[in-house]
Design an enzyme around this catalytic site. Structure first.
Site, PDB file in Angstrom:
ATOM      1  CG  HIS A  53      -4.140   4.397  -0.816  1.00 37.85           C
ATOM      2  ND1 HIS A  53      -3.183   3.424  -0.746  1.00 37.85           N
ATOM      3  CD2 HIS A  53      -4.351   4.611  -2.140  1.00 37.85           C
ATOM      4  CE1 HIS A  53      -2.832   3.068  -1.983  1.00 37.85           C
ATOM      5  NE2 HIS A  53      -3.531   3.765  -2.841  1.00 37.85           N
ATOM      6  CG  ASP A  72      -1.853   1.174   1.220  1.00 36.72           C
ATOM      7  OD1 ASP A  72      -1.402   2.299   0.940  1.00 36.72           O
ATOM      8  OD2 ASP A  72      -3.049   0.977   1.467  1.00 36.72           O
ATOM      9  CG  HIS A  73       1.498   4.266  -3.208  1.00 40.01           C
ATOM     10  ND1 HIS A  73       0.287   3.947  -3.757  1.00 40.01           N
ATOM     11  CD2 HIS A  73       1.582   5.620  -3.280  1.00 40.01           C
ATOM     12  CE1 HIS A  73      -0.327   5.048  -4.141  1.00 40.01           C
ATOM     13  NE2 HIS A  73       0.430   6.083  -3.870  1.00 40.01           N
TER      14      HIS A  73
END
Ligand SMILES: NC(=O)C1=CN([C@@H]2O[C@H](COP(=O)(O)OP(=O)(O)OC[C@H]3O[C@@H](n4cnc5c(N)ncnc54)[C@H](OP(=O)(O)O)[C@@H]3O)[C@@H](O)[C@H]2O)C=CC1
Ligand SMILES: O=C1O[C@H](COP(=O)(O)O)[C@@H](O)[C@H](O)[C@H]1O
Length: 516
Positions: free
Chosen positions: A249, A186-187
């Site tokens: 996010h 999950d950047h």
């Protein structure tokens, strides 16, 4: 510049999806950024795969173009570039064809011998999610995971399409990789200021005593984008903002803000605390969704003076599409710390600003003895700016400037994290963590599962809703109804703009902040 460290294990990275958009815009630049900062091991190799037939020279040229276009670091010298790119090679592989994996395995073994690598293998899946399970199976069946060293699977989002498909995918991947070998990206967890939330909370005695429902009135989390759907309609049509941004996010940011202090600073202790937040996150029944969640789709409008089409007119989107490009909502964490504190979230495309930020609104004083010009007193705010500007601001009240002025004015104490130096790109941080074997900032299976359990009833309620999806003109902050949810909790969205030293409220009410 010599660009390596001796502390990290030498390894081969096999990148599935090396001809794709993410590899071009994020992954190659991240690898180059790590290399330039001496954060890759001295010995490594990268093997790119895709269906396209490319020679090694063509692939290396594509890597160069990617770095030239998207890296935060310029290529400093041809000699250094040559030393970096000579580790890159390419093999065309159709993931659906198990036989093609034997050629890939031969190349991996060749590179291990050429660069004297001990057999550590990382597999990065930057491909369409429907191929994740198949790759994992073919890696096992082709013998690629029967290696001497460690093996790790780095897997892009989305992990599944809903809870059921996520379980199926997880079961399939578990046949080849143990949970501790799986690094679900999950950047947002790689963003410097998202990681900083924990430090701000748990390294400052100032905040932690106040971090609860006695002192915090509400929490506001915004992840707004100015771009539209761009070239990703095929994916986005089956995803929408709920699956694309909220399931991952936004909920990750909620967890970081609301988790309890971990007993130790190690991955499982931190992830244990995060997952408890999702266990306490109130799940809406389908008939509660309308009262708490808002969806919208951008219609034609104007972005910085330029007309832009609506979502349903974009390339690849059906004119009848009911896909949401905006989600807002009011969430509750039903535990001792957070009972009664609304957490407002919003995310969307074609909003007025590109901005990710978290605002903590503290409760007002029990009794006002000081007042501002409007006859009230603004609450204190802690603003955590995640992206693109990074930093924190604490908005306080202070005495006005002139000798006889007893009016109260808002002031902001501000820290900028990326004004003097660039922060690393999220993908640099995450790839480096995966090489080190540190999974703290990757999502564990139970987090993914609980996030889908929260999202699925919302999705079902919207899928059943026969009303047309509400629209908002591109360049505005989404459907007005979200503001009503905040108004019900006697608040509104805060926007703190430091450039012109003003605290700005939604609906364009502005409060002047004099410079001292
Ligand atoms: N792009 C983005 O901004 C983001 C993407 N992601 C995720 O990253 C992943 C990749 O996305 P993105 O790069 O945009 O996708 P693209 O469609 O741009 O690239 C897909 C890649 O997969 C390869 N591919 C497709 N089918 C096969 C096959 N049968 N066998 C072998 N390779 C195949 C393609 O290679 P070829 O064309 O040569 O066949 C290409 O390299 C997805 O999971 C996405 O959700 C996550 C966050 C943001
Ligand atoms: O994962 C995704 O994130 C991007 C937004 O990321 P950011 O780092 O630029 O905030 C979003 O555009 C994309 O739709 C989504 O898949």
């Amino acid at each position: 510049m010599s660009a390596h460290t001796t502390e990290l294990d030498p390894f081969v990275l096999t990148l599935f999806g090396a001809t794709g958009d993410l590899a071009k815009r994020k992954l190659f630049p991240a690898l180059y950024g790590l290399y330039r900062n001496s954060l890759l091991p001295a010995r490594f190799a990268v093997i790119g795969t895709g269906r396209q037939q490319l020679t090694s020279a063509e692939f290396r040229q594509a890597v160069r173009e990617s770095v030239e276009s998207y890296s935060r670091m310029k290529i400093d010298s041809e000699a250094n570039w040559a030393a970096f790119v000579e580790r890159f090679d390419y093999r065309a592989v159709d993931i659906k064809n198990l036989d093609a994996f034997s050629g890939l395995l031969s190349l991996v073994v060749d590179k291990e011998s050429q660069f004297d690598l001990p057999g550590n293998r990382m597999f990065y899946l930057s491909i369409a999610p429907e191929l994740f399970g198949q790759v994992s199976t073919n890696l096992r069946e082709s013998g690629m995971t029967e290696n001497k060293g460690w093996k790790r699977l780095v897997i892009e989002k989305p992990f599944g399409h809903d809870y059921r498909t996520a379980v199926e995918l997880n079961e399939q991947i578990k046949q080849t990789f143990a949970e501790e070998e799986i690094y679900r990206i999950d950047h947002y967890l790689g963003k410097t200021m998202v990681q900083n939330i924990e430090v701000i909370r748990f390294a400052n005695s100032l905040f932690e005593p106040l971090w609860n429902n006695l002192h915090i009135d509400n929490i506001q989390i915004t992840a707004s984008e100015t771009v539209g759907v761009e070239e990703r309609a095929a994916y986005y049509e089956s995803s929408g903002a709920l699956r694309d941004m909220v399931q991952n996010h936004l909920l990750q940011m909620v967890m970081m803000v609301c988790m309890e202090p971990p007993s130790r600073l190690v991955n499982e202790a931190i992830r244990d605390e995060k997952v408890k937040v999702l266990r306490s996150l109130r799940r809406f029944q389908e008939d509660e969704v309308h009262a708490n969640m808002v969806r919208g789709q951008y219609a034609a409008g104007s972005m910085r003076g330029q007309s832009v089409p609506g979502y349903s007119e974009e390339n690849g989107v059906s004119p009848q599409s009911s896909t949401e490009t905006f989600v807002g909502g009011r969430l509750y964490i039903d535990n001792f710390r957070w009972a009664g504190v609304p957490i407002f979230i919003r995310t969307g495309k074609r909003l007025p600003e590109k901005s990710t930020e978290i605002i903590i609104q503290f409760k007002t004083m029990p009794k006002h003895i000081y007042f501002n010009r409007k006859g009230d007193l603004r609450p204190n705010l802690l603003v955590i700016r995640v992206n693109p500007s990074e930093g924190i601001s604490l908005v306080l009240n202070a005495k006005g400037n002139s000798a006889d002025d007893m009016q109260v004015l808002p002031i902001a104490m501000d820290y900028c994290n990326n004004c003097e130096f660039d922060s690393p790109e999220a993908y640099e941080t995450l790839i480096h963590d995966a090489i080190q074997g540190d999974s703290t900032f990757f999502t564990r299976w139970d987090e993914v599962a609980l996030a889908w359990k929260f999202v699925d009833p919302i999705r079902r309620a919207w899928d059943k809703d026969e009303h047309p999806i509400p629209t908002y003109p591109a360049g505005t902050w989404g459907p007005e109804r979200l503001n009503d949810l905040l108004a019900e909790s006697e608040t509104h969205w805060w926007r703190v703009q430091l450039e012109d030293a003003q605290v700005v409220q939604a609906k364009e009410e502005r409060i002047e902040v004099p410079r001292r």
